[in-house]
Write a protein that holds these residues in place. Structure first.
Motif, mmCIF file in Angstrom:
data_model
loop_
_atom_site.group_PDB
_atom_site.id
_atom_site.type_symbol
_atom_site.label_atom_id
_atom_site.label_comp_id
_atom_site.label_asym_id
_atom_site.label_seq_id
_atom_site.Cartn_x
_atom_site.Cartn_y
_atom_site.Cartn_z
ATOM 1 N N LEU A 78 -16.090 9.113 2.688
ATOM 2 C CA LEU A 78 -15.974 9.541 4.074
ATOM 3 C C LEU A 78 -16.855 10.739 4.360
ATOM 4 C CD1 LEU A 78 -14.344 9.430 6.826
ATOM 5 C CD2 LEU A 78 -12.718 11.007 5.751
ATOM 6 N N LYS A 79 -17.481 10.719 5.532
ATOM 7 C CA LYS A 79 -18.137 11.895 6.087
ATOM 8 C C LYS A 79 -17.357 12.272 7.344
ATOM 9 C CE LYS A 79 -22.374 13.642 8.168
ATOM 10 N NZ LYS A 79 -23.475 13.246 9.040
ATOM 11 N N PHE A 80 -16.838 13.516 7.354
ATOM 12 C CA PHE A 80 -15.941 13.942 8.426
ATOM 13 C C PHE A 80 -16.356 15.328 8.873
ATOM 14 C CE2 PHE A 80 -11.702 15.702 9.741
ATOM 15 C CZ PHE A 80 -11.458 14.818 10.769
ATOM 16 N N GLY A 81 -17.140 15.403 9.937
ATOM 17 C CA GLY A 81 -17.611 16.695 10.415
ATOM 18 C C GLY A 81 -18.797 17.194 9.601
ATOM 19 N N TYR A 82 -19.087 18.486 9.757
ATOM 20 C CA TYR A 82 -20.278 19.067 9.138
ATOM 21 C C TYR A 82 -19.954 20.303 8.298
ATOM 22 C CZ TYR A 82 -22.725 15.996 12.342
ATOM 23 O OH TYR A 82 -23.168 14.885 13.014
ATOM 24 N N SER A 83 -18.693 20.497 7.976
ATOM 25 C CA SER A 83 -18.307 21.718 7.275
ATOM 26 C C SER A 83 -17.437 21.381 6.080
ATOM 27 C CB SER A 83 -17.546 22.652 8.231
ATOM 28 O OG SER A 83 -16.999 23.741 7.528
ATOM 29 N N ASP A 84 -17.533 22.213 5.049
ATOM 30 C CA ASP A 84 -16.646 22.066 3.899
ATOM 31 C C ASP A 84 -15.506 23.075 3.949
ATOM 32 O OD1 ASP A 84 -18.012 24.377 3.423
ATOM 33 O OD2 ASP A 84 -18.678 23.862 1.403
ATOM 34 N N SER A 85 -15.331 23.721 5.091
ATOM 35 C CA SER A 85 -14.291 24.730 5.276
ATOM 36 C C SER A 85 -12.932 24.066 5.451
ATOM 37 C CB SER A 85 -14.623 25.593 6.504
ATOM 38 O OG SER A 85 -13.465 26.197 7.026
ATOM 39 N N LEU A 86 -11.938 24.531 4.707
ATOM 40 C CA LEU A 86 -10.587 24.006 4.839
ATOM 41 C C LEU A 86 -10.045 24.250 6.242
ATOM 42 C CD1 LEU A 86 -8.057 22.732 3.644
ATOM 43 C CD2 LEU A 86 -7.425 24.966 2.695
ATOM 44 N N PHE A 87 -10.351 25.410 6.808
ATOM 45 C CA PHE A 87 -9.884 25.705 8.166
ATOM 46 C C PHE A 87 -10.538 24.760 9.176
ATOM 47 C CE2 PHE A 87 -10.231 28.148 12.198
ATOM 48 C CZ PHE A 87 -8.879 28.230 12.490
ATOM 49 N N ASP A 88 -11.836 24.530 9.067
ATOM 50 C CA ASP A 88 -12.532 23.647 10.010
ATOM 51 C C ASP A 88 -12.001 22.222 9.925
ATOM 52 O OD1 ASP A 88 -14.078 25.746 10.862
ATOM 53 O OD2 ASP A 88 -15.821 25.218 9.651
ATOM 54 N N ILE A 89 -11.857 21.708 8.719
ATOM 55 C CA ILE A 89 -11.370 20.338 8.546
ATOM 56 C C ILE A 89 -9.925 20.229 9.019
ATOM 57 C CG2 ILE A 89 -10.835 18.541 6.846
ATOM 58 C CD1 ILE A 89 -13.214 19.591 5.191
ATOM 59 N N GLY A 90 -9.116 21.240 8.684
ATOM 60 C CA GLY A 90 -7.714 21.216 9.095
ATOM 61 C C GLY A 90 -7.538 21.269 10.596
ATOM 62 N N THR A 91 -8.282 22.135 11.272
ATOM 63 C CA THR A 91 -8.134 22.235 12.729
ATOM 64 C C THR A 91 -8.693 21.002 13.435
ATOM 65 O OG1 THR A 91 -10.165 23.580 12.789
ATOM 66 C CG2 THR A 91 -8.055 24.744 12.850
ATOM 67 N N GLN A 92 -9.679 20.356 12.839
ATOM 68 C CA GLN A 92 -10.176 19.113 13.415
ATOM 69 C C GLN A 92 -9.095 18.032 13.335
ATOM 70 O OE1 GLN A 92 -13.980 17.894 11.865
ATOM 71 N NE2 GLN A 92 -14.094 16.084 13.146
ATOM 72 N N LEU A 93 -8.418 17.961 12.195
ATOM 73 C CA LEU A 93 -7.307 17.017 12.056
ATOM 74 C C LEU A 93 -6.155 17.391 12.999
ATOM 75 C CD1 LEU A 93 -7.184 16.659 8.156
ATOM 76 C CD2 LEU A 93 -7.853 14.880 9.777
ATOM 77 N N GLY A 94 -5.841 18.674 13.058
ATOM 78 C CA GLY A 94 -4.744 19.129 13.899
ATOM 79 C C GLY A 94 -4.977 18.853 15.375
ATOM 80 N N GLY A 95 -6.194 19.090 15.831
ATOM 81 C CA GLY A 95 -6.515 18.807 17.226
ATOM 82 C C GLY A 95 -6.342 17.339 17.562
ATOM 83 N N ALA A 96 -6.715 16.472 16.615
ATOM 84 C CA ALA A 96 -6.561 15.033 16.832
ATOM 85 C C ALA A 96 -5.092 14.633 16.893
ATOM 86 C CB ALA A 96 -7.265 14.264 15.717
ATOM 87 N N LEU A 97 -4.234 15.449 16.304
ATOM 88 C CA LEU A 97 -2.790 15.180 16.301
ATOM 89 C C LEU A 97 -2.059 15.995 17.370
ATOM 90 C CD1 LEU A 97 -2.242 15.119 12.424
ATOM 91 C CD2 LEU A 97 -2.402 13.153 13.974
ATOM 92 N N SER A 98 -2.803 16.465 18.367
ATOM 93 C CA SER A 98 -2.244 17.207 19.516
ATOM 94 C C SER A 98 -1.532 18.486 19.088
ATOM 95 C CB SER A 98 -1.278 16.307 20.316
ATOM 96 O OG SER A 98 -1.937 15.161 20.788
#
Length: 483
Positions: free
Chosen positions: A201-221
């Motif tokens: 999987l390629k998911f976003g452009y960052s390896d930051s845990l905060f960036d990946i987490g907030t991207q997932l969180g935003g998708a989950l409202s």
């Protein structure tokens, strides 16, 4: 927080084509009488690139005055929404450009003209519009339609069929959960290094845990701060689950982490194209918008024959993953610029003609030629899909009414930057194994709330500061002049 997005330009050649053919169109009052239409937009040049050139070619007797929003620049502590209200009240454009929240508020406040009767009277074609748009606008409008959007943005989950077939893994499906997507990605092998291996999987452009987490969180409202109440909301079981999911996919090594891939060897545009892991067949899945398809077309032109053989060819799309609690909605489907008619418009008929044109067949047919550079037209039949791929993945889901960034402009000016830095630091400790997710979220809840409280106190103190000598003199002069 400035909510306006800079629009994409459409091809000048398309405008020229319409200009050559427009004169043969049938007549109506907008074409036959000289009229002025005031249109609110980001700025004049981009308006004409996006809409004005084409509309003016068909309706040369309509003089468009662009009411630019560039002057709206809130200072610290200023209410952006009030500035926008004051701007519209002062300028009184015939056509107003709104985000979804302002559209809903303006409709409720009686500041927009309802379009339902105009749609019915002119037999405006609603069947050809992207599914869900009118329902979304009607819901936001309290049961009536007060605006239309000419385009929409969306993303899909692209997947490489050959990689799935090679490793005997079933293809992804529409409306999977994010957890299901991640589990699917983890089934791909993780041996090898760098460009010599495949990734799930390629998911976003960052390896930051905060960036990946907030991207997932935003998708989950989910949001980690309530801008309206100015309260932190990051230390919850929901956010803990999200960051556990993000940490799991990072540690699985199934995720292609952009920041870990060296760009040193890329010297030419050809190198850049082949450096894209999905384009070059190294990634099984990725979430992206239509720009990938533009890159693929460019690669087929720019690359040498031997390099073209390495390009992905057997691919398709499904919808982006969804929140199982709201499987019909996605935060990745957006109608950013909604155009409505000011209830005080001087020329409602011409304003409606403009809305009909930019959301109609002719405009969609031309603008669809450039969808790969940004948004899609709202008339889906004009999508260029010669290989019969699942383009419905881009419009099968409805826009999520949840706004992760609602009322962020009410937060202290430096909060976003300062909290982002603190969150990155705390969650990097989690990645390194020196802190737990529980510890990090508790710390960020405290630190973030402290930033908000200090910022509020500083703003309140600034308002209570006594006037300087120059300010007092200016105030006295104003009072004297008014007497």
């Amino acid at each position: 927080m400035n909510k306006w997005l800079k629009p994409k330009p459409i091809l000048a050649a398309a405008a020229a084509m319409i200009a050559l053919t427009g004169c043969s169109s049938g007549g109506n009052s907008a074409k036959d009488e000289r009229q002025t239409l005031r249109v609110m937009y980001y700025e004049e040049q981009s308006f004409y690139q996006q809409y004005g050139m084409l509309f003016s070619a068909i309706y040369p007797n309509v003089n468009i005055e662009v009411v630019s929003t560039q002057s709206i620049r809130p200072e610290e502590g200023e209410d952006y929404n009030k500035l926008m209200d004051d701007f519209i009240e002062k300028e009184q454009p015939d056509i107003v450009m709104l985000d979804s929240e302002r559209y809903a508020k303006s409709a409720a406040d009686g500041k927009l003209a309802a379009l339902d009767s105009l749609i019915e009277k002119d037999k405006y074609d609603t069947e050809g519009l992207v599914p869900g748009m009118l329902d979304y606008l009607k819901e936001k409008g309290g049961g009536q339609i007060y605006g239309l959007s000419a385009d929409f943005s969306s993303q899909a989950l692209y997947y490489n069929k050959d990689l799935f077939d090679k490793y005997g893994i079933e293809y992804p499906k529409d409306k999977m959960s994010y957890s299901e997507m991640i589990q699917l990605a983890k089934r791909f092998p993780t041996d090898g290094e760098g460009k010599d291996r495949v990734y799930g999987l390629k998911f976003g452009y960052s390896d930051s845990l905060f960036d990946i987490g907030t991207q997932l969180g935003g998708a989950l409202s989910m949001n980690y701060v309530n801008g309206t109440k100015q309260e932190m909301t990051i230390n919850t079981t929901g956010w803990k689950s999200v960051f556990e999911m993000a940490l799991d996919v990072i540690n699985s090594k199934a995720l292609y982490l952009q920041n870990q891939q060296s760009m040193d060897g890329e010297k030419t545009y050809e190198d850049y194209l082949m450096g894209d892991p999905f384009l070059s067949g190294k990634v099984a899945m990725m979430i992206d918008g239509p720009y990938f398809m533009t890159q693929l077309k460019q690669a087929q032109v720019y690359l040498k024959d031997e390099e073209k053989e390495k390009l992905i060819s057997n691919w398709d799309m499904v919808t982006v993953p969804v929140d199982p609690a709201n499987p019909e909605y996605s935060s990745m489907v957006n109608f950013y610029n909604i155009f409505g008619i000011n209830s005080k418009a001087a020329n409602t008929e011409t304003a409606w003609t403009f809305l009909k044109y930019i959301t109609g067949d002719e405009f969609a047919r031309v603008s669809s030629k450039s969808y790969g550079y940004g948004n899609f037209p709202v008339r889906v039949k004009y999508f260029d899909n010669p290989d019969n791929r699942n383009f419905a993945a881009f419009y099968a889901l409805k826009p999520n009414p949840f706004n992760m960034y609602k009322d962020y402009d009410k937060l202290p000016e430096k909060f976003n930057q300062e909290f982002y830095g603190a969150a990155q630091a705390e969650l990097e400790k989690v990645k390194a194994g020196s802190a737990t997710i529980d510890d990090a979220l508790a710390q960020l809840q405290t630190v973030g709330q402290g930033m908000i409280d200090q910022g509020k106190a500083a703003q309140a103190e600034k308002k209570e500061e006594p006037a300087t000598d120059s300010q007092a003199a200016e105030s006295n002069a104003t009072e004297g002049a008014s007497q």
